[in-house]
Design a protein around this motif. Structure first.
Motif, PDB file in Angstrom:
ATOM      1  N   GLY A  10       0.866  -1.174   0.000  1.00 15.36           N
ATOM      2  CA  GLY A  10       0.000   0.000   0.000  1.00 15.36           C
ATOM      3  C   GLY A  10       0.898   1.218   0.000  1.00 15.36           C
ATOM      4  N   ALA A  11       0.536   2.218   0.812  1.00 14.13           N
ATOM      5  CA  ALA A  11       1.381   3.401   0.950  1.00 14.13           C
ATOM      6  C   ALA A  11       2.684   2.997   1.645  1.00 14.13           C
ATOM      7  CB  ALA A  11       0.661   4.463   1.746  1.00 14.13           C
ATOM      8  N   LEU A  12       2.590   1.921   2.452  1.00 14.90           N
ATOM      9  CA  LEU A  12       3.775   1.377   3.117  1.00 14.90           C
ATOM     10  C   LEU A  12       4.090   0.018   2.503  1.00 14.90           C
ATOM     11  CD1 LEU A  12       2.870   2.079   6.864  1.00 14.90           C
ATOM     12  CD2 LEU A  12       4.396   3.409   5.410  1.00 14.90           C
ATOM     13  N   ALA A  13       5.363  -0.219   2.223  1.00 15.85           N
ATOM     14  CA  ALA A  13       5.765  -1.507   1.657  1.00 15.85           C
ATOM     15  C   ALA A  13       5.642  -2.617   2.705  1.00 15.85           C
ATOM     16  CB  ALA A  13       7.209  -1.419   1.175  1.00 15.85           C
ATOM     17  N   PRO A  14       5.421  -3.875   2.238  1.00 12.44           N
ATOM     18  CA  PRO A  14       5.305  -4.985   3.181  1.00 12.44           C
ATOM     19  C   PRO A  14       6.460  -5.089   4.164  1.00 12.44           C
ATOM     20  CG  PRO A  14       4.591  -5.693   1.022  1.00 12.44           C
ATOM     21  CD  PRO A  14       5.141  -4.297   0.847  1.00 12.44           C
ATOM     22  N   LEU A  15       7.676  -4.811   3.731  1.00 12.45           N
ATOM     23  CA  LEU A  15       8.813  -4.906   4.648  1.00 12.45           C
ATOM     24  C   LEU A  15       8.649  -3.932   5.814  1.00 12.45           C
ATOM     25  CD1 LEU A  15      11.612  -5.713   5.667  1.00 12.45           C
ATOM     26  CD2 LEU A  15      12.599  -4.151   3.984  1.00 12.45           C
ATOM     27  N   ILE A  16       8.198  -2.723   5.518  1.00 19.61           N
ATOM     28  CA  ILE A  16       7.994  -1.726   6.570  1.00 19.61           C
ATOM     29  C   ILE A  16       6.936  -2.227   7.542  1.00 19.61           C
ATOM     30  CG2 ILE A  16       7.406   0.662   7.089  1.00 19.61           C
ATOM     31  CD1 ILE A  16       9.946   0.197   5.357  1.00 19.61           C
ATOM     32  N   LYS A  17       5.853  -2.790   6.975  1.00 17.45           N
ATOM     33  CA  LYS A  17       4.778  -3.278   7.832  1.00 17.45           C
ATOM     34  C   LYS A  17       5.253  -4.429   8.725  1.00 17.45           C
ATOM     35  CE  LYS A  17       1.050  -1.757   4.826  1.00 17.45           C
ATOM     36  NZ  LYS A  17      -0.209  -2.095   4.118  1.00 17.45           N
ATOM     37  N   GLU A  18       6.066  -5.316   8.149  1.00 16.12           N
ATOM     38  CA  GLU A  18       6.582  -6.427   8.944  1.00 16.12           C
ATOM     39  C   GLU A  18       7.445  -5.922  10.093  1.00 16.12           C
ATOM     40  OE1 GLU A  18       6.327  -9.672   9.246  1.00 16.12           O
ATOM     41  OE2 GLU A  18       5.074 -10.138   7.514  1.00 16.12           O
ATOM     42  N   MET A  19       8.248  -4.907   9.842  1.00 18.57           N
ATOM     43  CA  MET A  19       9.113  -4.382  10.902  1.00 18.57           C
ATOM     44  C   MET A  19       8.299  -3.669  11.981  1.00 18.57           C
ATOM     45  SD  MET A  19      12.743  -3.284   9.134  1.00 18.57           S
ATOM     46  CE  MET A  19      12.071  -2.042   8.009  1.00 18.57           C
ATOM     47  N   VAL A  20       7.224  -3.004  11.573  1.00 22.40           N
ATOM     48  CA  VAL A  20       6.358  -2.347  12.562  1.00 22.40           C
ATOM     49  C   VAL A  20       5.682  -3.422  13.409  1.00 22.40           C
ATOM     50  CG1 VAL A  20       4.235  -1.012  12.880  1.00 22.40           C
ATOM     51  CG2 VAL A  20       5.952  -0.259  11.227  1.00 22.40           C
ATOM     52  N   TYR A  21       5.254  -4.511  12.769  1.00 21.29           N
ATOM     53  CA  TYR A  21       4.602  -5.621  13.483  1.00 21.29           C
ATOM     54  C   TYR A  21       5.573  -6.197  14.512  1.00 21.29           C
ATOM     55  CZ  TYR A  21       0.417  -8.615  13.218  1.00 21.29           C
ATOM     56  OH  TYR A  21      -0.808  -9.212  13.428  1.00 21.29           O
ATOM     57  N   LEU A  22       6.840  -6.301  14.120  1.00 24.96           N
ATOM     58  CA  LEU A  22       7.856  -6.825  15.035  1.00 24.96           C
ATOM     59  C   LEU A  22       8.072  -5.853  16.193  1.00 24.96           C
ATOM     60  CD1 LEU A  22      10.086  -8.797  15.872  1.00 24.96           C
ATOM     61  CD2 LEU A  22      11.576  -7.732  14.173  1.00 24.96           C
ATOM     62  N   ALA A  23       8.110  -4.555  15.869  1.00 28.04           N
ATOM     63  CA  ALA A  23       8.317  -3.535  16.906  1.00 28.04           C
ATOM     64  C   ALA A  23       7.219  -3.597  17.967  1.00 28.04           C
ATOM     65  CB  ALA A  23       8.348  -2.144  16.275  1.00 28.04           C
ATOM     66  N   VAL A  24       5.987  -3.783  17.544  1.00 29.54           N
ATOM     67  CA  VAL A  24       4.876  -3.881  18.500  1.00 29.54           C
ATOM     68  C   VAL A  24       5.000  -5.164  19.314  1.00 29.54           C
ATOM     69  CG1 VAL A  24       2.380  -4.178  18.741  1.00 29.54           C
ATOM     70  CG2 VAL A  24       3.289  -2.484  17.129  1.00 29.54           C
ATOM     71  N   SER A  25       5.333  -6.275  18.653  1.00 29.14           N
ATOM     72  CA  SER A  25       5.473  -7.557  19.342  1.00 29.14           C
ATOM     73  C   SER A  25       6.585  -7.516  20.380  1.00 29.14           C
ATOM     74  CB  SER A  25       5.754  -8.677  18.335  1.00 29.14           C
ATOM     75  OG  SER A  25       4.745  -8.723  17.342  1.00 29.14           O
ATOM     76  N   VAL A  26       7.660  -6.819  20.071  1.00 24.20           N
ATOM     77  CA  VAL A  26       8.775  -6.667  21.019  1.00 24.20           C
ATOM     78  C   VAL A  26       8.313  -5.836  22.208  1.00 24.20           C
ATOM     79  CG1 VAL A  26      11.032  -5.598  21.375  1.00 24.20           C
ATOM     80  CG2 VAL A  26      10.607  -6.973  19.326  1.00 24.20           C
ATOM     81  N   THR A  27       7.572  -4.770  21.934  1.00 31.42           N
ATOM     82  CA  THR A  27       7.074  -3.908  23.009  1.00 31.42           C
ATOM     83  C   THR A  27       6.164  -4.680  23.952  1.00 31.42           C
ATOM     84  OG1 THR A  27       7.225  -1.952  21.608  1.00 31.42           O
ATOM     85  CG2 THR A  27       5.776  -1.796  23.512  1.00 31.42           C
ATOM     86  N   ASN A  28       5.331  -5.544  23.375  1.00 30.07           N
ATOM     87  CA  ASN A  28       4.386  -6.324  24.181  1.00 30.07           C
ATOM     88  C   ASN A  28       4.982  -7.589  24.789  1.00 30.07           C
ATOM     89  OD1 ASN A  28       2.156  -4.631  23.900  1.00 30.07           O
ATOM     90  ND2 ASN A  28       1.564  -5.570  21.944  1.00 30.07           N
ATOM     91  N   GLY A  29       6.108  -8.046  24.277  1.00 29.82           N
ATOM     92  CA  GLY A  29       6.775  -9.216  24.855  1.00 29.82           C
ATOM     93  C   GLY A  29       6.146 -10.560  24.545  1.00 29.82           C
ATOM     94  N   CYS A  30       5.545 -10.683  23.385  1.00 26.19           N
ATOM     95  CA  CYS A  30       4.919 -11.952  22.999  1.00 26.19           C
ATOM     96  C   CYS A  30       5.967 -12.818  22.303  1.00 26.19           C
ATOM     97  CB  CYS A  30       3.754 -11.679  22.047  1.00 26.19           C
ATOM     98  SG  CYS A  30       3.157 -13.146  21.177  1.00 26.19           S
ATOM     99  N   GLU A  31       6.360 -13.951  22.935  1.00 35.11           N
ATOM    100  CA  GLU A  31       7.432 -14.757  22.379  1.00 35.11           C
ATOM    101  C   GLU A  31       7.114 -15.293  20.988  1.00 35.11           C
ATOM    102  OE1 GLU A  31       8.433 -18.427  24.406  1.00 35.11           O
ATOM    103  OE2 GLU A  31      10.097 -18.786  23.032  1.00 35.11           O
ATOM    104  N   TYR A  32       5.930 -15.873  20.832  1.00 34.98           N
ATOM    105  CA  TYR A  32       5.567 -16.459  19.538  1.00 34.98           C
ATOM    106  C   TYR A  32       5.639 -15.403  18.446  1.00 34.98           C
ATOM    107  CZ  TYR A  32       3.335 -19.113  15.901  1.00 34.98           C
ATOM    108  OH  TYR A  32       3.092 -19.774  14.722  1.00 34.98           O
TER     109      TYR A  32
END
Lengths: 134, 134, 134, 134, 134, 134
Positions: E60-82
């Motif tokens: 979209g306006a953001l490339a999939p790679l950017i979205k994947e990294m944002v998803y990782l950033a949120v997961s790291v913040t929340n501490g979800c191992e999986y």
């Protein structure tokens, strides 16, 4: 493995055993789980936490099953492994079916999503939501 | 004040108005709250979020009142002001009494406390809680 | 198992080894823990994080033991397993007794509970708490 | 503005007044803050929470000032506005100086940063941190 | 080990298999990960979550790679191992290099630190940040 | 209103002014925002935090715009009002369009949802996600 020793019934002081006995009598079980055995290292906390849980989780305006599911919802939101597993078991024991679990998790997931959307856009609160209750 | 413009019905595209109409019809109200007006800046998100909420919050194995209270419990745990206020109102509208609210908050508070105690002591999960469901 | 390789002393660049040496000298140990070995994959972050920790955790208006216990309190609140275990060990090494740990965890638990109660009821801040310090 | 009515002393039941009196006597003040006035809508929660706070925050292995600063550290981590303001005031009243506050916040900030780094890289726990205490 | 059974392709209903097929076709893989197999116990949630992820994570306006990294950033913040493990893998597959991962984690760490500092001092928002967008 | 005084340029020590000057020079602005003015009460923290932000947010493997959006994603996840507003402004200044913001928020919302689903069901990590990087 806990960062403190788990205090088994046999090694417990009379004060701690009294709490263990009350847990087992109230929950109609013949064993005490590891959470209480860890808290037992600080008897005031063991006692206070058990008394609080007993008061809060009993029957009231909300049935125990509802309370167990809310407890699970919070534990899932916070990501505490011990709590998720023990309260999934507790909720099932109180009557939660697979269908209820599926719907509960769906609600928890949606709430965690919309909480961030509302916060993220800094949405101002609509006046009807600011009503002071009588 | 939101970080994006709130899209009022009058200024909305047909696509957005269709969602607004469905919200009002489903909730039996004549107004759309600010959360949806903020999401409307990104129509795919408005549409997807509304469709999800509609599906997740409807009657099922869990009654809508139960779902509303779980939504409030999660919002309280996360500390989202908009969500706490809107869902307190939503739960009251669905039938939550003052006594239910008091007990709900007590459970949410206890769960947030014991989640940290269990995690803090790194308590190992008891085998009975590791049972694989059939 | 980490998602990046742990960089052992023997495989480290001179830049990384310099940080490892400073960690061991400052903490009076002969080994570097896995946290630093993981950060070492991105030397600027390893260097910056170590310099920050060294500055923040040293003696000041608050004694190192107090700082270690606060670090543990935050780690427990956030539920980070590595941090809870390493900082429980660090606090014990700095002088935390079992009694202190028990009281610390009790405070952390209560704070996490009352944080949600205050937020959940959207309690307005009392004027005396809004005083601007001189 | 709270989502429930704040129960003033004059409108309180004898049961609630008893708790208010104990709060004022224990804290040597002549007023009760809004947090307790909100909890008073559910007297069991008011009573239990006050008794818990009184027990947990008193002098013990950790001095009250240390406990107040830990309480503030958790409130800052969780982002509860009411709690941050009331406990900053409480810690100052207990003896926290500006220098202590600055150092405390620095530790809280660093801990929230390294918690994510350790979790983010899924760093495995070093064996020395897995020691079972005697 | 999950608290629900993982539904393998062979044991899945036609409704669930249809979702599995779409996941594999969209992601160009020949296997479905455990997350989807767990959600499959509640088919409406499996379907809705997959459809949402597919819509949100596409180009979209953001490339999939950017979205994947944002998803990782949120997961790291929340501490979800999986989530941390699966999204680290997903981001790498989308093109994230080791250098990008190191910088991403540094930003996530700093943001979690300054979020607490800003909240902890209850810093008032500067007027330029309150501008209403056109 | 902050819990500490905001240190204006005119009242700042030479040490603090040096940091303010560097902030304005680096960001090409003629003013310093309230966050830095609050940190200035503890000069070591002001200095260290600015130096860290400057290092972490500069151009590297990830462009500044990407870093700003990740910072915003974390701030939204954590619910820090000051941070959400200041970083929404910062990301827009770095080039974030309305379409990018809409997609970013959609990803942040989904990630917070699926984090809880994965954690809530305690889904075990698939072996392909446990690969040790070379």
């Amino acid at each position: 493995m806990a960062t403190v020793k788990l205090i088994e019934y046999g090694a417990a002081s009379p004060e701690v055993r009294a709490v263990y006995d009350d847990i087992m009598a109230t929950r109609k079980t013949d064993w005490v789980n590891n959470f209480w055995k860890a808290l037992a290292n600080h008897p005031p906390t063991l006692k206070r936490t058990w008394e609080s849980v007993k008061e809060v989780m009993g029957t009231g305006a909300l049935a125990p099953l509802i309370k167990e599911m809310v407890y699970l919802a919070v534990s899932v939101t916070n990501g505490c492994e011990y709590c998720i597993r023990s309260h999934t078991a507790g909720a099932r024991k109180a009557g939660m079916t697979d269908a209820m679990l599926g719907e509960l998790m769906a609600v928890v997931g949606m709430a965690n999503e919309t909480n961030r959307l509302a916060n993220g856009y800094q949405v101002e609160v609509d006046p009807p939501f600011m009503t002071v209750p009588d």
